[in-house]
Design a protein around this motif. Structure first.
Motif: not given
Length: 280
Positions: A29-31, A51-54, A74-75, A118-120
């Motif tokens: 998502l930075l760009n 998408v995988n994102t923070n 996925s966060i 969500v992931s850990f």
């Protein structure tokens, strides 16, 4: 990667409709402009996007865009406290991330798509928060993924005894394409050690059937790796082999050697054929 090159790839694979993701080892998502163009061009061709994102850049506008256009979100969070999040992700904005996840869930409502996960990732400094993380999120999101960490040598930390090796799923059902069109062995190759061909010059199909990936598959299938093979000492293949699956307390729990997936059974209809990968 330019939009022109992205469209070239999409047009070649649109009849297959593979799930695509816009980045690896970076925050997509930075760009924002490029990300949205990528998604729009894929959607126009009925190609599903994940998408995988923070989640740090998800505001109301972005959340609506993601919900309207993606199949899977996925966060990566890795913590239940600000102090631990700072160690895991170099930020202490836990509340902002959690609010972004809840915003996505609110906008999606009862719709099945997109699937929200969500992931850990387990490390020594956060393992004490794992159970709290699962308890906190399991009644909110569709699924939780818990992974063991791996090091720069592609070794999974604390994996225990190595099981009998099988060929890695990644070289049979996915392709990692770098910004310049170079196909890498997999998404683990962030340091660009491998080169299986160039999809801009040769085409996706030619690379997929080419000598580079064929040689790599032969190594896996014969369990005979050259000394210089990128995959020789890698543990990642074990993460795709489901070794245990059971239902418990409304969850479908699926385990590999270094990952556990907690899937809410009442949300499994959102796990569509477009978002699934084959099991090994």
């Amino acid at each position: 990667m330019s939009i022109k090159d992205i469209v070239k790839v999409f047009d070649e694979v649109k009849h297959i409709k593979p799930m695509v993701s816009p980045s690896f080892w970076s925050e997509p998502l930075l760009n924002e402009r490029l990300f949205k163009k990528f998604v729009e061009k894929a959607k126009k061709r009925d190609i599903p996007v994940m998408v995988n994102t923070n989640a740090l850049l998800i505001d109301e506008e972005m959340a609506k865009f993601l919900i309207d256009n993606l199949h899977t979100i996925s966060i990566s969070i890795d913590a239940t406290t600000k102090e631990t999040l700072l160690k895991a992700r170099s930020t202490d904005e836990l509340e902002k991330i959690e609010n972004a996840v809840m915003l996505l869930l609110r906008i999606r409502g009862d719709n099945l798509i997109p699937r929200i996960v969500v992931s850990f990732t387990e490390e020594d400094f956060n393992i004490h928060e794992k159970e709290e993380f699962i308890s906190h999120w399991i009644n909110e999101v569709d699924a939780i993924r818990v992974n063991k960490a791996y090091d720069d040598e592609k070794q999974v930390i604390h994996i225990g005894e190595d099981p009998d090796r099988i060929p890695c799923r990644d070289i049979y059902d996915s392709m990692t394409i770098d910004f310049d069109g170079t196909a890498r062995a997999c998404c683990i190759d962030a340091y660009r050690e491998t080169n299986l061909g160039n999809v801009f010059k040769e085409g996706v199909s030619s690379v997929w059937k080419g000598k580079g990936i064929s040689d790599l598959r032969n190594e896996h299938e014969s369990n005979k790796y050259s000394e210089k093979s990128f995959c020789k000492d890698c543990d990642q293949w074990a993460g795709f082999n489901i070794v245990n699956e059971y239902e418990e307390k409304g969850l479908l729990i699926r385990e590999t050697r270094y990952s556990t997936y907690y899937n809410r059974i009442n949300r499994l209809d959102g796990w569509t054929k477009e978002t699934r990968r084959m099991d090994v």
